[in-house]
Design an enzyme around this catalytic site. Structure first.
Site, PDB file in Angstrom:
ATOM      1  N   CYS A 135      38.090 -83.442 -34.770  1.00 35.90           N
ATOM      2  CA  CYS A 135      38.990 -82.413 -35.296  1.00 35.90           C
ATOM      3  C   CYS A 135      38.224 -81.122 -35.583  1.00 35.90           C
ATOM      4  O   CYS A 135      37.593 -80.983 -36.626  1.00 35.90           O
ATOM      5  CB  CYS A 135      39.671 -82.935 -36.567  1.00 35.90           C
ATOM      6  SG  CYS A 135      40.766 -81.728 -37.308  1.00 35.90           S
ATOM      7  N   CYS A 138      39.418 -79.275 -38.707  1.00 37.22           N
ATOM      8  CA  CYS A 138      38.957 -79.825 -39.989  1.00 37.22           C
ATOM      9  C   CYS A 138      37.471 -79.523 -40.223  1.00 37.22           C
ATOM     10  O   CYS A 138      37.078 -79.240 -41.345  1.00 37.22           O
ATOM     11  CB  CYS A 138      39.123 -81.349 -40.032  1.00 37.22           C
ATOM     12  SG  CYS A 138      40.623 -81.963 -39.303  1.00 37.22           S
ATOM     13  N   ASP A 139      36.649 -79.633 -39.176  1.00 33.69           N
ATOM     14  CA  ASP A 139      35.202 -79.631 -39.377  1.00 33.69           C
ATOM     15  C   ASP A 139      34.464 -78.421 -38.806  1.00 33.69           C
ATOM     16  O   ASP A 139      33.257 -78.275 -39.033  1.00 33.69           O
ATOM     17  CB  ASP A 139      34.603 -80.910 -38.749  1.00 33.69           C
ATOM     18  CG  ASP A 139      35.154 -82.159 -39.425  1.00 33.69           C
ATOM     19  OD1 ASP A 139      35.464 -82.076 -40.629  1.00 33.69           O
ATOM     20  OD2 ASP A 139      35.299 -83.191 -38.754  1.00 33.69           O
TER      21      ASP A 139
END
Ligand code: NAP
Length: 316
Positions: A135, A138-139
């Site tokens: 992701c 997200c990261d």
């Protein structure tokens, strides 16, 4: 278990599930959505969506927020953070068991979506959260001024590689062929982006790490030569596989594991429908998921009406 029997329980609160809930609710059905996490589904983690009609560009989470706000106008039971452990779809009244409770319904719409496929190489699973991520949204921010690699040649890989260039100083995009299957417009953007370096005809063999990922061993499948590339993170985007474990031995699947439906979203089981990424569809986009949901919502309404009329005839 409560005595309540819903008209319809929708398994999964992504775009497909939410759209089916909207159509069920507008058909005056008493329906519930069950999701293992919060409402929104996979697009919450998409960087930007630019092929959903009506929005030039919109962040995945913003679009999902709009979907949820829309369904909040209706009387729909939302059961979030409920992990489903068992389903019985074969009986007339379907039973959905979660870790907390048991729910019953006359119909079920399966909208459980799909999860990212794994590379299945050494160092992958061991380093999830330590440099291996599925992701970018997200990261990505953890990789400011670092070097990352994206693996894959589809829309996800190319779009997320572009997104990662907003943080990383360099993004390797590695693909096993020399032609991408991503949309041409995205390919052009990738080619024009100076931070992206293409590594073609190559696959990863092993992800190496000390405390976190530090390099990847790759194989060029044309020259058969192996090489080690220093990276700080790796993002496999090599496709998706449907979330079907709960439904094995109940509904029918195609050879890739996607649920087979007809064009009204009906599965092989009476009163059971499947929509979105989990079904065998030629196109997996937010717009097609939403369209599947609309069809299923209307079909469920029709099915329940027919059922009611048949019961009445039997009583006469
Ligand atoms: P995808 O389109 O199936 O592409 C997967 C890519 O990974 C392919 O290029 C494939 O190579 C490669 N691959 C597969 N297995 C591999 C392996 N073991 N090792 C190395 N490479 C491997 O998957 P996706 O990009 O995740 O997209 C999934 C679906 O969502 C698609 O239908 C896509 O169109 C849709 N989607 C749409 C959007 C959008 O419209 N904005 C955004 C994201 C996703 P080959 O090409 O050689 O097969």
């Amino acid at each position: 278990m409560s005595n309540k029997i819903f008209d319809c329980i929708i398994l999964g609160g992504g775009p497909a599930g939410l759209s089916s809930a909207l159509y069920c609710a507008r058909g005056n059905l008493d329906c519930a959505i069950i999701d293992i996490s919060s409402i929104g589904g996979a697009p919450v983690n998409y960087c930007e969506i630019e092929n959903y009609l009506g929005f030039d560009k919109i962040k995945g989470f913003e679009l999902c927020e709009k979907f949820e706000n829309h369904i909040n106008n209706f009387n729909i039971t939302k059961l979030e953070y409920e992990e489903i452990t068992k389903v019985d779809l074969k009986s007339n009244i379907k039973t959905i068991t979660t870790k907390n409770s048991t729910y019953r319904a006359k119909t079920v719409i399966i909208a459980t979506g799909a999860k990212p496929k794994k590379l299945n190489i050494k160092g992958e699973v061991e380093n999830i959260g330590k440099g291996v991520s599925y992701c970018a949204v997200c990261d990505g921010a953890f990789y400011k001024d670092k070097v990352v690699m994206v693996v894959g040649g589809g829309n996800s890989a190319l779009e997320e590689a572009l997104y990662l260039t907003t943080f990383a100083k360099k993004v390797y995009l590695m693909h096993r062929r020399d032609e991408f299957r991503a949309d041409k417009i995205i390919q052009k953007r990738v080619q024009e982006n100076k931070k992206i370096e293409l590594i073609l005809n190559s696959i990863p063999l092993e992800i190496m790490a000390d405390k976190t990922v530090n390099s990847v061993k790759i194989l060029n499948n044309q020259t058969n030569k192996e090489k080690i590339i220093k990276i700080d993170g790796i993002f496999p985007y090599i496709g998706i596989e449907p979330n079907i474990e709960l439904f094995l031995h109940q509904v029918n699947f195609d050879k890739f594991g996607f649920i087979i439906t007809d064009n009204t979203m009906k599965t092989n089981l009476e009163g059971v429908y499947a929509i979105g990424d989990v079904r065998n569809t030629p196109l997996r986009q937010v717009i097609t998921a939403v369209s599947d949901g609309a069809v299923a919502g209307v079909e469920v309404s029709k099915y329940l009406l027919n059922l009611k009329e048949t019961m009445k005839e039997k009583e006469v």
